[in-house]
Design a protein around this motif. Structure first.
Motif, PDB file in Angstrom:
ATOM      1  N   LEU A 116       0.813  -1.213   0.000  1.00  0.00           N
ATOM      2  CA  LEU A 116       0.000   0.000   0.000  1.00  0.00           C
ATOM      3  C   LEU A 116       0.847   1.264   0.000  1.00  0.00           C
ATOM      4  O   LEU A 116       0.579   2.203  -0.757  1.00  0.00           O
ATOM      5  N   VAL A 117       1.864   1.312   0.843  1.00  0.00           N
ATOM      6  CA  VAL A 117       2.668   2.529   0.923  1.00  0.00           C
ATOM      7  C   VAL A 117       3.440   2.748  -0.365  1.00  0.00           C
ATOM      8  O   VAL A 117       3.696   3.899  -0.768  1.00  0.00           O
ATOM      9  N   ASN A 118       3.780   1.678  -1.066  1.00  0.00           N
ATOM     10  CA  ASN A 118       4.513   1.827  -2.318  1.00  0.00           C
ATOM     11  C   ASN A 118       3.627   2.249  -3.476  1.00  0.00           C
ATOM     12  O   ASN A 118       4.108   2.826  -4.449  1.00  0.00           O
ATOM     13  N   LYS A 119       2.341   2.005  -3.381  1.00  0.00           N
ATOM     14  CA  LYS A 119       1.444   2.459  -4.444  1.00  0.00           C
ATOM     15  C   LYS A 119       0.964   3.880  -4.206  1.00  0.00           C
ATOM     16  O   LYS A 119       0.858   4.674  -5.148  1.00  0.00           O
ATOM     17  N   PHE A 120       0.674   4.239  -2.968  1.00  0.00           N
ATOM     18  CA  PHE A 120      -0.058   5.474  -2.692  1.00  0.00           C
ATOM     19  C   PHE A 120       0.784   6.582  -2.050  1.00  0.00           C
ATOM     20  O   PHE A 120       0.245   7.637  -1.732  1.00  0.00           O
ATOM     21  N   ALA A 121       2.075   6.372  -1.863  1.00  0.00           N
ATOM     22  CA  ALA A 121       2.918   7.394  -1.239  1.00  0.00           C
ATOM     23  C   ALA A 121       4.233   7.528  -1.997  1.00  0.00           C
ATOM     24  O   ALA A 121       4.547   6.732  -2.890  1.00  0.00           O
ATOM     25  N   LYS A 122       4.997   8.549  -1.644  1.00  0.00           N
ATOM     26  CA  LYS A 122       6.310   8.739  -2.245  1.00  0.00           C
ATOM     27  C   LYS A 122       7.232   7.573  -1.885  1.00  0.00           C
ATOM     28  O   LYS A 122       7.055   6.924  -0.857  1.00  0.00           O
ATOM     29  N   ALA A 123       8.216   7.349  -2.743  1.00  0.00           N
ATOM     30  CA  ALA A 123       9.256   6.398  -2.388  1.00  0.00           C
ATOM     31  C   ALA A 123       9.984   6.899  -1.144  1.00  0.00           C
ATOM     32  O   ALA A 123      10.084   8.106  -0.908  1.00  0.00           O
ATOM     33  N   TYR A 124      10.489   5.964  -0.352  1.00  0.00           N
ATOM     34  CA  TYR A 124      11.161   6.329   0.899  1.00  0.00           C
ATOM     35  C   TYR A 124      12.427   7.125   0.605  1.00  0.00           C
ATOM     36  O   TYR A 124      13.366   6.630  -0.008  1.00  0.00           O
ATOM     37  N   ASN A 125      12.443   8.360   1.059  1.00  0.00           N
ATOM     38  CA  ASN A 125      13.612   9.223   0.965  1.00  0.00           C
ATOM     39  C   ASN A 125      14.033   9.572   2.388  1.00  0.00           C
ATOM     40  O   ASN A 125      13.296  10.233   3.110  1.00  0.00           O
ATOM     41  N   PRO A 126      15.190   9.115   2.847  1.00  0.00           N
ATOM     42  CA  PRO A 126      15.589   9.362   4.240  1.00  0.00           C
ATOM     43  C   PRO A 126      15.550  10.831   4.638  1.00  0.00           C
ATOM     44  O   PRO A 126      15.352  11.147   5.814  1.00  0.00           O
ATOM     45  N   ALA A 127      15.711  11.725   3.674  1.00  0.00           N
ATOM     46  CA  ALA A 127      15.733  13.151   3.995  1.00  0.00           C
ATOM     47  C   ALA A 127      14.347  13.718   4.260  1.00  0.00           C
ATOM     48  O   ALA A 127      14.217  14.743   4.946  1.00  0.00           O
ATOM     49  N   THR A 128      13.298  13.071   3.727  1.00  0.00           N
ATOM     50  CA  THR A 128      11.941  13.628   3.850  1.00  0.00           C
ATOM     51  C   THR A 128      10.908  12.631   4.357  1.00  0.00           C
ATOM     52  O   THR A 128       9.740  12.991   4.508  1.00  0.00           O
ATOM     53  N   ALA A 129      11.311  11.404   4.614  1.00  0.00           N
ATOM     54  CA  ALA A 129      10.343  10.354   4.957  1.00  0.00           C
ATOM     55  C   ALA A 129       9.535  10.678   6.211  1.00  0.00           C
ATOM     56  O   ALA A 129       8.382  10.246   6.341  1.00  0.00           O
ATOM     57  N   ASP A 130      10.112  11.444   7.117  1.00  0.00           N
ATOM     58  CA  ASP A 130       9.410  11.746   8.362  1.00  0.00           C
ATOM     59  C   ASP A 130       8.335  12.818   8.191  1.00  0.00           C
ATOM     60  O   ASP A 130       7.562  13.072   9.123  1.00  0.00           O
ATOM     61  N   ILE A 131       8.271  13.461   7.019  1.00  0.00           N
ATOM     62  CA  ILE A 131       7.210  14.446   6.762  1.00  0.00           C
ATOM     63  C   ILE A 131       6.363  14.085   5.549  1.00  0.00           C
ATOM     64  O   ILE A 131       5.285  14.664   5.359  1.00  0.00           O
ATOM     65  N   ASP A 132       6.822  13.155   4.713  1.00  0.00           N
ATOM     66  CA  ASP A 132       6.043  12.754   3.535  1.00  0.00           C
ATOM     67  C   ASP A 132       4.797  11.993   3.985  1.00  0.00           C
ATOM     68  O   ASP A 132       4.904  10.984   4.695  1.00  0.00           O
ATOM     69  N   PRO A 133       3.603  12.430   3.554  1.00  0.00           N
ATOM     70  CA  PRO A 133       2.382  11.740   3.965  1.00  0.00           C
ATOM     71  C   PRO A 133       2.227  10.406   3.253  1.00  0.00           C
ATOM     72  O   PRO A 133       2.636  10.257   2.103  1.00  0.00           O
ATOM     73  N   ALA A 134       1.626   9.446   3.928  1.00  0.00           N
ATOM     74  CA  ALA A 134       1.510   8.112   3.341  1.00  0.00           C
ATOM     75  C   ALA A 134       0.088   7.578   3.499  1.00  0.00           C
ATOM     76  O   ALA A 134      -0.863   8.132   2.935  1.00  0.00           O
ATOM     77  N   ILE A 135      -0.073   6.556   4.289  1.00  0.00           N
ATOM     78  CA  ILE A 135      -1.339   5.842   4.443  1.00  0.00           C
ATOM     79  C   ILE A 135      -1.538   5.530   5.923  1.00  0.00           C
ATOM     80  O   ILE A 135      -0.596   5.605   6.706  1.00  0.00           O
TER      81      ILE A 135
END
Length: 480
Positions: free
Chosen positions: A150-169
């Motif tokens: 689910l997170v790979n379809k509906f959210a950004k790819a994991y970027n260590p620099a922004t993963a803590d603010i990138d919205p997901a599911i």
């Protein structure tokens, strides 16, 4: 008179007792299963998942029953037209047209109705502790894996620099109050929860080495899903270690050149060897999901991206074989001369996990460190069982630079994942790295369409039927 009063009292007592039993029920939405045998029945599901969106976005396949050039030429864009033309300018319209999404509903259905149903009751269920522990571990790995998809379809790819603010599911656990809307987690929070579930399952250590069938989680599964998650988190050495641990339990790569049936053509009666992957019987499947590789139009680019001699192309049951290579169905069905897969016998494990994906993780981790022989050795473990012996040549000892190593990695990965959703996930992940990213391109009806590595289309819109009832899902992730 005393007898009448006595009878009334007895009746009142009995009525009260019966009412007590009648009202002694669990609240609506709660799991009533009370024994380990009953809970285990939840795992006897036929696991499958809709992967068509991701395969089409990755440029691998088209699932349609209409003329594609005509569809793309129409002024009113359909969701399918936006997807196939990679029309980022109309992504908002694509969101409007995404009234529902089977990947979303199916994955959360598995999480809620199977994983969390087990986890909410297993501790207090009647049954042996060993069975309780196993069911808990299976449910945790299952929950982690479907959140990974689910997170790979509906959210950004994991970027260590922004993963803590990138919205997901939402990461939905058994503790969720069903009367409250779920909260959207960040990409980092989703992956942290995935690892937490997997580490708990590994620590409990109750998964069997060999599951009762390949649609059940086992020891290899926990490490394999962990390896996939860590790879996406760019923790390459840790991912390789988890992949190697999975391979200690199952390292089999099935030899497709020996797993053969035959197909007889309709026109001249020619016979052709075709790969047969029997459902639930292929040893390389760590976790198997049901699905037929049938009537999917494989794009010209995807067909040509196979390594020469690859059994998954040359020995794939197809419409061209059916017509003795004298014609195909592409032009008449979709207006494009693409090859249609036509395998009604095999299970290609479109949304599951295979040992070969572990070898690919090991190979990429070694390539990134410049250990080209070690990386090619991992690729050869796959290739020797895929490439026709008449043309197979080992890569180990023959690749000495990063560019060639990445090319072989991507070509081998394509052969393993073209009939799965994992090609989409890998390409999306690779888009974060200059050495790996590429712009996808195809020509339809004289028009050239491109999908850039930074396109918003790599993030699918959340479905309207979920967003409309849960304000916490707003706004769409691709817009942030």
């Amino acid at each position: 008179m005393k007898r009448i009063i006595y009878s009334l009292l007895i009746g009142a007592i009995m009525l009260a007792a019966s009412c007590s039993k009648f009202t002694d029920v669990q609240p609506k939405g709660k799991n009533l299963l009370a024994t380990t045998d009953q809970l285990e029945m939840l795992l006897n599901a036929e696991f499958s998942l809709e992967d068509g969106d991701m395969r089409q976005m990755a440029g691998d396949a088209i699932r349609a029953f209409e003329n594609i050039p005509t569809l793309l030429a129409k002024p009113n864009k359909t969701r399918q037209a936006i997807l196939l033309s990679w029309d980022e300018a109309n992504i908002d319209k694509m969101a409007e047209l995404t009234t529902s999404d089977r990947t979303y509903s199916d994955a959360y259905g598995i999480i809620g109705k199977i994983s969390n149903a087990i986890l909410s009751r297993v501790d207090e269920a009647a049954g042996p502790q060993q069975v309780k522990d196993q069911l808990k571990c299976e449910a945790l790995v299952l929950r982690a894996y479907y959140h990974y998809i689910l997170v790979n379809k509906f959210a950004k790819a994991y970027n260590p620099a922004t993963a803590d603010i990138d919205p997901a599911i939402p990461y939905v656990t058994e503790e969720w109050d069903i009367s409250q809307p779920t909260e959207k987690a960040t990409v980092k929070e989703v992956y942290d929860n995935i690892l937490s579930d997997l580490d708990e399952a590994i620590q409990i250590n109750a998964l069997p080495v060999t599951a009762v069938n390949r649609m059940r989680m086992n020891k290899a599964s926990a490490y394999a899903v962990k390896a996939l998650a860590l790879m996406n988190m760019q923790q390459f050495d840790e991912a390789s270690a988890a992949a190697k641990q999975a391979l200690t339990f199952n390292s089999v790569v099935s030899n497709y050149n020996q797993m053969l049936s035959s197909l007889t053509g309709y026109i001249t009666g020619g016979t052709y060897p075709v790969v047969l992957r029997p459902h639930l019987k292929v040893e390389e499947d760590i976790f198997y999901t049901y699905g037929l590789e049938f009537f999917n139009a494989i794009t010209t680019h995807a067909w040509n991206a196979f390594e020469p001699g690859h059994a998954s192309r040359d020995k794939m049951s197809s419409d061209r074989m059916m017509y003795d290579y004298m014609m195909g169905m592409g032009m008449s069905y979709i207006g494009l001369d693409y090859t249609f897969t036509y395998d009604l016998e095999s299970g290609w494990n479109g949304s599951g996990v295979k040992t070969t994906q572990m070898y690919l993780i090991v190979a990429e981790a070694e390539i990134r460190k410049g250990n080209f022989d070690a990386g090619m050795d991992a690729l050869d473990a796959i290739r020797i069982n895929r490439i026709d012996p008449s043309v197979y040549a080992p890569l180990k000892g023959n690749v000495n630079n990063m560019q060639d190593a990445i090319m072989h990695l991507k070509r081998t990965a394509h052969g393993e994942n073209v009939y799965t959703l994992h090609n989409f996930i890998n390409k999306k992940r690779w888009n974060l790295f200059d050495e790996y990213k590429e712009t996808l391109s195809r020509t339809i009806g004289g028009n050239v369409y491109e999908l850039r590595p930074d396109s918003k289309l790599w993030i699918f819109p959340l479905p309207a039927n979920a967003v409309n009832i849960n304000p916490n899902l707003l706004p769409q992730n691709y817009s942030l």
